[in-house]
Design a protein around this motif. Structure first.
Motif, PDB file in Angstrom:
ATOM      1  N   THR A 254      42.093  44.835  37.551  1.00 18.66           N
ATOM      2  CA  THR A 254      41.629  46.153  37.532  1.00 18.66           C
ATOM      3  C   THR A 254      41.173  46.923  35.965  1.00 18.66           C
ATOM      4  O   THR A 254      40.495  48.025  36.077  1.00 18.66           O
ATOM      5  CB  THR A 254      42.266  47.014  38.262  1.00 18.66           C
ATOM      6  OG1 THR A 254      43.529  47.334  37.534  1.00 18.66           O
ATOM      7  CG2 THR A 254      42.775  46.249  39.989  1.00 18.66           C
ATOM      8  N   TYR A 255      41.955  46.342  35.210  1.00 17.72           N
ATOM      9  CA  TYR A 255      41.866  46.834  33.963  1.00 17.72           C
ATOM     10  C   TYR A 255      40.389  46.506  33.192  1.00 17.72           C
ATOM     11  O   TYR A 255      40.487  47.717  32.846  1.00 17.72           O
ATOM     12  CB  TYR A 255      43.105  46.604  33.079  1.00 17.72           C
ATOM     13  CG  TYR A 255      42.971  47.280  31.700  1.00 17.72           C
ATOM     14  CD1 TYR A 255      42.975  47.978  31.253  1.00 17.72           C
ATOM     15  CD2 TYR A 255      42.660  46.367  30.621  1.00 17.72           C
ATOM     16  CE1 TYR A 255      43.263  49.444  30.149  1.00 17.72           C
ATOM     17  CE2 TYR A 255      42.642  46.681  29.201  1.00 17.72           C
ATOM     18  CZ  TYR A 255      42.957  48.243  29.154  1.00 17.72           C
ATOM     19  OH  TYR A 255      42.617  48.770  27.719  1.00 17.72           O
ATOM     20  N   THR A 258      36.995  46.571  38.843  1.00 19.65           N
ATOM     21  CA  THR A 258      37.564  46.761  39.672  1.00 19.65           C
ATOM     22  C   THR A 258      36.894  46.988  40.793  1.00 19.65           C
ATOM     23  O   THR A 258      37.453  46.157  41.761  1.00 19.65           O
ATOM     24  CB  THR A 258      37.754  48.820  39.488  1.00 19.65           C
ATOM     25  OG1 THR A 258      36.295  48.837  39.124  1.00 19.65           O
ATOM     26  CG2 THR A 258      38.447  49.512  37.935  1.00 19.65           C
ATOM     27  N   THR A 259      35.578  46.879  40.347  1.00 17.65           N
ATOM     28  CA  THR A 259      34.469  46.646  42.148  1.00 17.65           C
ATOM     29  C   THR A 259      34.973  44.924  42.134  1.00 17.65           C
ATOM     30  O   THR A 259      35.106  45.325  43.885  1.00 17.65           O
ATOM     31  CB  THR A 259      33.188  47.048  41.562  1.00 17.65           C
ATOM     32  OG1 THR A 259      33.673  48.729  40.985  1.00 17.65           O
ATOM     33  CG2 THR A 259      32.132  47.326  43.238  1.00 17.65           C
ATOM     34  N   TYR A 260      34.970  44.342  40.992  1.00 13.72           N
ATOM     35  CA  TYR A 260      35.033  43.012  41.155  1.00 13.72           C
ATOM     36  C   TYR A 260      35.589  42.236  40.997  1.00 13.72           C
ATOM     37  O   TYR A 260      36.059  40.894  40.660  1.00 13.72           O
ATOM     38  CB  TYR A 260      33.450  42.193  41.297  1.00 13.72           C
ATOM     39  CG  TYR A 260      31.983  42.894  41.324  1.00 13.72           C
ATOM     40  CD1 TYR A 260      31.232  42.801  42.524  1.00 13.72           C
ATOM     41  CD2 TYR A 260      31.478  43.794  40.462  1.00 13.72           C
ATOM     42  CE1 TYR A 260      30.605  43.687  43.034  1.00 13.72           C
ATOM     43  CE2 TYR A 260      30.539  44.269  41.178  1.00 13.72           C
ATOM     44  CZ  TYR A 260      30.094  44.669  42.585  1.00 13.72           C
ATOM     45  OH  TYR A 260      29.012  45.036  42.944  1.00 13.72           O
ATOM     46  N   LYS A 261      37.053  43.181  41.737  1.00  9.46           N
ATOM     47  CA  LYS A 261      38.314  42.418  41.331  1.00  9.46           C
ATOM     48  C   LYS A 261      38.613  41.016  42.340  1.00  9.46           C
ATOM     49  O   LYS A 261      39.307  39.971  41.518  1.00  9.46           O
ATOM     50  CB  LYS A 261      39.594  43.142  41.759  1.00  9.46           C
ATOM     51  CG  LYS A 261      39.266  43.531  42.612  1.00  9.46           C
ATOM     52  CD  LYS A 261      41.441  44.895  42.903  1.00  9.46           C
ATOM     53  CE  LYS A 261      41.996  45.135  44.165  1.00  9.46           C
ATOM     54  NZ  LYS A 261      42.860  45.508  43.693  1.00  9.46           N
ATOM     55  N   ASP A 262      38.085  40.780  43.052  1.00  8.45           N
ATOM     56  CA  ASP A 262      38.139  39.559  44.387  1.00  8.45           C
ATOM     57  C   ASP A 262      37.790  38.822  43.624  1.00  8.45           C
ATOM     58  O   ASP A 262      37.900  37.209  43.712  1.00  8.45           O
ATOM     59  CB  ASP A 262      37.250  40.134  45.805  1.00  8.45           C
ATOM     60  CG  ASP A 262      38.608  40.940  46.798  1.00  8.45           C
ATOM     61  OD1 ASP A 262      39.994  41.478  46.078  1.00  8.45           O
ATOM     62  OD2 ASP A 262      38.068  41.317  47.581  1.00  8.45           O
TER      63      ASP A 262
END
Lengths: 289, 402
Positions: A254-255, A258-262
């Motif tokens: 997330t650092y 964030t949006t595509y952390k998956d």
């Protein structure tokens, strides 16, 4: 530095919840030789059941938790009777897995029918944050880490160190031979389902204040699957390490993104499959008899 | 303003019937209840009703929101029919279809709707992605439709039968930038937004306006997948470790509650602003609890409205449905009146005539003032709400940036 600590605590907590799911998954794979696609639903039901006792029936939290654990075990046994036992001798080896997929659908709809579709928001077990030197750590995450540690330790000790666990292991590896030496395999099987549901249910109770009580909780099982593969399929220890690693990767990612952390989490999964298909901490799963 | 054709819109009301009541009995009861009031309106003729289609959620995870839509539509139609109906006494009839949990179910529902005989106009989905999904169905059917989503892309569709009553995310984005800089004094806000069409279009306009109009840049921009994300503690940690002097957020009801809770737990005492009603919704407030206190939001609706029409609607809805109204209920109620207003001005229930009447909309609803100008969405202002003691208190209104 404080952000690094925050992200680490967060990742560790979530990784340990994934580990609860993953351990149940591994235990069931060992016991019945098939993936349980309703593992995430076990966690979801855990959240609904504890919410029902504590918030709908307004029981004191400790009583609600004790009754929840008993209910989790009962649900585990009922699950075995309903979705495993009827198809255990099916000629098509994937019948058990398909049954778990069907169970997953049924559980989600049943939860919506019984509890309604409105999102439910239980309070944190211990609201507030621990503040040290500019660092703010939510008590809920610390409680998750503590409780998960003892649950994981308990299950690990049971299966790896105690006689009863070895009986279950023996029954899962060679049912015929286990019965010949007097091991009641139906009981060891039921115990595995009950333990699997109970530890997932405890995970549901713990994450409910963070993730809320709704059917989307089942999605956490995807990360548990990823943890099992990264750790090494079939190994309890591998599942625990793999899931903690997934939790940390997810939190640190997330650092950067964030949006595509998956993408990062499941990218790690794919990378593991390419460079080390047996996982980083794995031992090969015992062949079913 | 055009509620001049006899509907008691300024004073909504009426009880939800527990069981069906015979028409004659119902009328007698109402006369008795009226107790000598002057001129009783004649009930509408139900033999040749004007049909309005409403896409709602009967199934799926939003089924609960669907009940708000149905209750509000039923309440509006009840009032309209009791006041004499439309087009010289014809009753209004609602035809519902389910949107389910995904775009395909919505498309199926819309297909069924446009093929239902006599549908004169439609109240569309509250979700922009669903509005986008059924745009072709609406365009082909040539039935005028109110798209209830707020994504700016809806305005860019080449669909002359789509009309947007709610303020678009682009308009709200410009309004938000002006408000947080000029009123709340933010110069380096952290922006946290859901990564769907609505959230991204808001964020893009907000950031652009912040840069171009004021020369400021956000301290940090955090997007999240609102369909899967539930754990906002890592984001709160990043906001707290940035140089942000305020927080600007947009999201749906559940994630709004969780974001507020995560920021509160992280010790965030910066000024906080949300661009939409989700942050002051009952769901978000229940989740966030005292963590919601102090948040500002520009909202389509609050359960404690400032204006008399809003108060009257809230009272009527609570009496009818037995619970507080929400955004979906208030906007649905207005939408039904907007559609009926267009039908009345069209003079018949021909879809083309109604579509033309929609293009000249000028109507004061319970949510806002709706004016069609040919290129923008209709809403002219939003409410400014601040959460105090876990209650959404309306503290003013914010006009659209011209």
């Amino acid at each position: 530095m404080s952000m690094f600590v925050s992200l680490t605590i967060n990742g560790l907590a979530m990784g340990m919840v994934y580990a609860l799911l993953a351990m149940g998954l591994v235990l069931l794979v060992r016991a019945v030789g098939s993936l349980n696609f309703a593992q995430g639903d076990f966690l979801m039901m855990g959240a609904y059941v504890s919410f029902g006792y504590i918030y709908m029936l307004k029981m004191p939290e400790i009583i609600g938790v004790i009754l929840s654990v008993i209910t989790y075990a009962a649900i585990g046994a009922a699950f075995m009777v309903s979705f495993y036992w009827p198809v255990r001798k099916a000629k098509w080896s994937q019948a058990i897995m398909v049954c778990t997929l069907a169970a997953s659908m049924i559980f989600k709809d049943a939860a919506n029918l019984i509890f309604g579709t409105t999102t439910k928001a239980p309070s944190a077990i211990m609201p507030g944050s621990l503040k040290i030197a500019g660092l703010s750590l939510q008590y809920q995450y610390l409680i998750i880490i503590g409780v998960c540690f003892f649950v994981i330790l308990g299950v690990f000790t049971l299966f790896e160190k105690l006689y009863f666990g070895r009986m279950m292991e023996a029954a899962s590896q060679n049912k015929y031979a286990a019965e010949l030496i007097g091991i009641p395999t139906i009981l060891t099987m039921a115990a595995t389902y009950m333990i699997s549901m109970t530890i997932a249910g405890i995970g549901g109770y713990l994450v409910a204040p963070i993730f809320l009580v709704e059917t989307t909780l089942t999605k956490l099982q995807l990360r548990a699957f990823a943890g099992v593969v990264v750790g090494g399929f079939g190994s309890l220890k591998g599942a625990i390490y793999g899931c903690i690693l997934i939790g940390l990767i997810e939190s640190y990612s997330t650092y950067v993104i964030t949006t595509y952390k998956d993408l990062v989490v499941f990218g790690a999964l794919l990378l593991t499959l390419v460079i080390r298909p047996q996982g980083f901490f794995g031992e090969s799963i015992a062949e079913k008899a | 303003m055009s509620y001049c054709w006899g509907f008691p819109h300024a004073v909504p009301g009426g009880e939800k019937a527990e069981e069906p009541v015979l028409k004659e009995e119902s009328q007698e009861q109402e006369k008795e209840e009226a107790g000598g009031q002057e001129e009783e309106a004649t009930a509408a003729d139900t033999s040749n009703p004007v049909k309005i289609g409403v896409l709602t959620w009967y199934t799926g995870t939003r089924a609960d929101l669907g009940t708000y839509i149905c209750d509000a539509a039923d309440l509006a139609v009840k009032e309209i029919n009791e006041a004499g109906g439309v087009l010289g006494g014809r009753a209004v009839e609602i035809v519902y279809e389910d949107m389910g949990a995904d775009q395909q179910t919505t498309i199926n529902g819309a297909q069924k709707m446009v093929n239902t005989e006599g549908i004169s106009c439609i109240l569309g989905p509250f979700t922009s992605t669903f509005d986008l999904a059924i745009s072709d169905v609406i365009k082909t059917s040539q039935i005028p439709t109110l798209a209830m989503g707020s994504a700016t892309t809806l305005l860019e569709l080449d669909n002359p039968y789509y009309h947007l009553p709610r303020m678009t995310d682009e308009q709200v984005g410009a309004m938000a930038a002006q408000y947080v800089v000029e009123t709340l004094g933010m110069t380096k806000p952290a922006v946290i937004y859901m990564n769907n069409d609505s959230g991204v279009s808001f964020k893009d306009v907000f950031v652009t306006t912040l840069k171009d109009k004021y020369g400021y840049e956000p301290a940090i921009e955090i997007g999240y997948d609102n369909e899967t994300e539930k754990n906002y503690a890592p984001y709160a940690a990043q906001i707290m470790n940035s140089e942000a002097d305020g927080v600007v957020a947009t999201g749906n009801q559940s994630d709004a509650g969780l974001v507020m809770r995560a920021l509160y737990d992280a010790g965030c005492d910066l000024p906080k602003y949300a661009r939409n009603s989700a942050y002051v919704s009952s769901v978000a407030l229940e989740i966030a609890g005292e963590a919601a206190n102090g948040w500002y939001a520009t909202a389509d609706w609050s359960t404690l409205p400032l204006e008399e029409q809003g108060k009257a609607f809230e009272a009527a809805y609570e009496a009818y449905a037995g619970r507080e109204a929400n955004l979906n209920a208030a906007c649905t109620y207005d939408a039904i009146y907007l559609l009926v207003d267009a039908i009345e001005r069209a003079g018949n229930d021909d879809t083309e005539a109604i579509n033309e009447a929609m293009k000249a909309m000028d109507y004061q609803g319970v949510v806002t003032h709706y004016v069609a100008d040919g290129k923008n969405s209709w809403a002219q202002y939003l409410l400014l709400v601040q959460t105090q003691d876990v209650q959404p208190v309306v503290v003013g209104r914010v006009d659209r940036v011209k």
